[in-house]
Design a protein around this motif. Structure first.
Motif, short mmCIF file in Angstrom:
data_model
loop_
_atom_site.label_atom_id
_atom_site.label_comp_id
_atom_site.label_asym_id
_atom_site.label_seq_id
_atom_site.Cartn_x
_atom_site.Cartn_y
_atom_site.Cartn_z
N ARG A 54 0.84 -1.21 0.00
CA ARG A 54 0.00 0.00 0.00
C ARG A 54 0.87 1.25 0.00
NH1 ARG A 54 -5.37 0.86 2.68
NH2 ARG A 54 -5.45 2.81 3.80
N THR A 113 -4.65 14.48 11.32
CA THR A 113 -5.95 13.94 11.73
C THR A 113 -5.85 12.41 11.80
OG1 THR A 113 -6.62 13.85 9.41
CG2 THR A 113 -7.28 15.81 10.68
N SER A 139 -8.00 -2.45 5.27
CA SER A 139 -8.57 -3.74 4.88
C SER A 139 -7.43 -4.74 4.60
CB SER A 139 -9.44 -3.56 3.64
OG SER A 139 -8.73 -2.83 2.65
N ILE A 179 -17.04 6.85 6.09
CA ILE A 179 -16.06 7.76 6.72
C ILE A 179 -16.65 9.17 6.73
CG2 ILE A 179 -13.75 8.77 6.59
CD1 ILE A 179 -12.74 6.30 5.22
N ARG A 191 -16.58 8.75 2.45
CA ARG A 191 -16.78 7.43 1.83
C ARG A 191 -18.13 6.90 2.34
NH1 ARG A 191 -12.44 2.74 3.10
NH2 ARG A 191 -13.49 2.68 5.12
N LYS A 224 -9.57 14.80 0.12
CA LYS A 224 -9.65 14.81 1.59
C LYS A 224 -9.44 13.40 2.13
CE LYS A 224 -12.89 18.59 2.27
NZ LYS A 224 -14.26 18.58 1.81
N GLY A 227 -7.20 7.72 0.24
CA GLY A 227 -7.43 6.43 -0.43
C GLY A 227 -8.19 6.57 -1.74
P1 AMP Z 1 -9.16 0.99 4.14
O1 AMP Z 1 -9.35 0.59 5.58
O2 AMP Z 1 -8.29 0.08 3.37
O3 AMP Z 1 -10.48 1.24 3.49
O4 AMP Z 1 -8.40 2.37 4.17
C1 AMP Z 1 -8.72 3.38 5.06
C2 AMP Z 1 -9.36 4.55 4.39
O5 AMP Z 1 -9.60 5.55 5.36
C3 AMP Z 1 -8.48 5.15 3.32
O6 AMP Z 1 -9.22 5.33 2.12
C4 AMP Z 1 -8.08 6.49 3.88
O7 AMP Z 1 -7.98 7.45 2.90
C5 AMP Z 1 -9.19 6.81 4.89
N1 AMP Z 1 -8.65 7.56 6.03
C6 AMP Z 1 -8.01 7.06 7.11
N2 AMP Z 1 -7.59 8.05 7.93
C7 AMP Z 1 -7.95 9.20 7.35
C8 AMP Z 1 -7.77 10.59 7.67
N3 AMP Z 1 -7.12 10.97 8.77
N4 AMP Z 1 -8.28 11.52 6.84
C9 AMP Z 1 -8.95 11.13 5.70
N5 AMP Z 1 -9.13 9.86 5.34
C10 AMP Z 1 -8.64 8.90 6.14
#
Ligand code: AMP
Ligand code: MG
Length: 338
Positions: A54, A113, A139, A179, A191, A224, A227
């Motif tokens: 990743r 954050t 994930s 999210i 999300r 923002k 991912g």
């Molecule tokens: P996944 O658990 O594989 O879906 O990845 C975690 C997702 O949470 C990713 O798409 C990140 O961009 C998002 N994410 C985690 N922490 C933050 C943060 N501090 N600000 C914005 N997005 C976050």
């Protein structure tokens, strides 16, 4: 590396010890399987990025075993954020808050954050509790592949790459958490997931939806939710979403099958469709079932060596937004509107 397969009842203490010793454990949640490490350790976070392949600017979500533990990892928690936490946690939602200094920047992709989530799955909660620290986890799939929604998917992707996998059957929701960014004046859904826009709007009437949920993010743009700029959920097959009213969608897919006679065609269908000359997998009867079945079906199409997949999509209300977001990404935004 040898990967232990752990029992979801008798081996939870062992799993917790692996986290305390700086190791990686894949664990079930109600959304998808997570790949966990101590959220206090930069080194352990590095191992997650390596195991998944990743990009290191894509932050990890920090998992806590109860809502009390949120104050250990985040600060400046607004009254609105508290409302959302009280109403929807534990559950399939992640809130973005200001991070505390104890969370290393290697966990948050360099951001100040942190995404915090308290799962409702009892095995997940017992595991985080026994780890004795908050657990950082994305994930548990190889980066870019569909998220794992049962233990076999994790075994397929992670065997030999991590210390242990807690074997606990199927995830109930099947898509990743909703999210919500709670750091700005107006909360924003970054999300979509199991906690829907309609549910959130009842508690936070001014909540907004990020425009990138259904769009591609251009290379120069800083999203923002980091991912969102990466390729996601991509099976080996070429996926097309066929979207519109049910009868028109079915007629279009029949035409597409005829036009692709030289290929092995798969169709992801809703409820009772019948197609000749295609491998059919069911998405279920409604969007809740579609969310549950989507990633499993995408992985299954790969196993069946399908060249091209046409996915029916007819309704984007409630859970539908989460399904549509994942489908569009899996399809690389190749959407046929009918
Ligand atoms: P996944 O658990 O594989 O879906 O990845 C975690 C997702 O949470 C990713 O798409 C990140 O961009 C998002 N994410 C985690 N922490 C933050 C943060 N501090 N600000 C914005 N997005 C976050
Ligand atoms: Mg992921």
């Amino acid at each position: 590396m040898e990967t232990l397969i752990l029992n979801d009842n008798t081996d939870i203490v062992t799993a917790g010890k692996i986290i305390q010793n700086g190791g990686l454990v894949a664990f079930p949640t109600e959304t998808v399987y997570g790949l966990g490490a101590s959220a206090y350790s930069d080194e352990a976070a590095k191992k997650i990025y390596e195991a998944k392949g990743r990009p290191s600017d894509n932050p990890l979500i920090v998992h806590v075993w109860n809502t009390e533990q949120i104050k250990d990892v985040a600060e400046d928690i607004s009254d609105t954020a508290k409302l959302v936490i009280d109403k929807f946690m534990p559950g399939p939602i992640t809130v973005i808050l200001k991070k505390k200094a104890c969370i290393p920047s290697g966990v948050t992709g360099g951001l100040d954050t942190v995404g915090v989530r308290c799962p409702i799955n009892e095995v997940a909660r017992e595991f985080i509790k026994s780890a004795g620290v908050p657990v950082a986890a994305p994930s548990a799939n190889i980066s870019g592949k569909p998220s794992p929604t049962n233990s076999q998917h994790v075994i397929d992707d992670m065997m030999g790459r991590i210390d242990a996998i807690i074997d606990s059957g199927e995830c109930s929701v099947g898509v990743e958490s909703t999210i919500v960014d709670m750091t700005a004046d107006t909360p924003v859904i970054l999300r979509p997931g199991g906690i829907t826009y309609t549910m959130l709007k009842e508690v936070v009437p001014d909540i907004e939806i990020d425009k990138n949920i259904l769009n591609t993010v251009s290379k120069d743009e800083v999203p923002k939710c980091p991912g969102t700029k990466y390729k996601h959920y991509s099976p080996d097959a070429d996926v097309f979403v066929v979207e519109g009213e049910k009868c028109a969608v079915q007629a279009k897919i029949k035409e597409l099958i005829l036009n692709n006679k030289d290929k092995c065609v798969g169709v992801l269908f809703i409820y009772d469709a019948v197609y000749d000359d295609a491998i059919m997998l069911s998405a279920g009867k409604n969007n809740r079932e579609y969310a549950h079945n989507l990633f499993k079906a995408l992985r299954e199409f790969d196993k069946l060596k399908v060249d091209v997949v046409f996915a029916e999509f007819c309704d984007d209300r409630d859970y539908g937004l989460a399904v549509k977001n994942r489908l569009y990404k899996a399809a690389g935004h190749k959407v046929i509107h009918v």
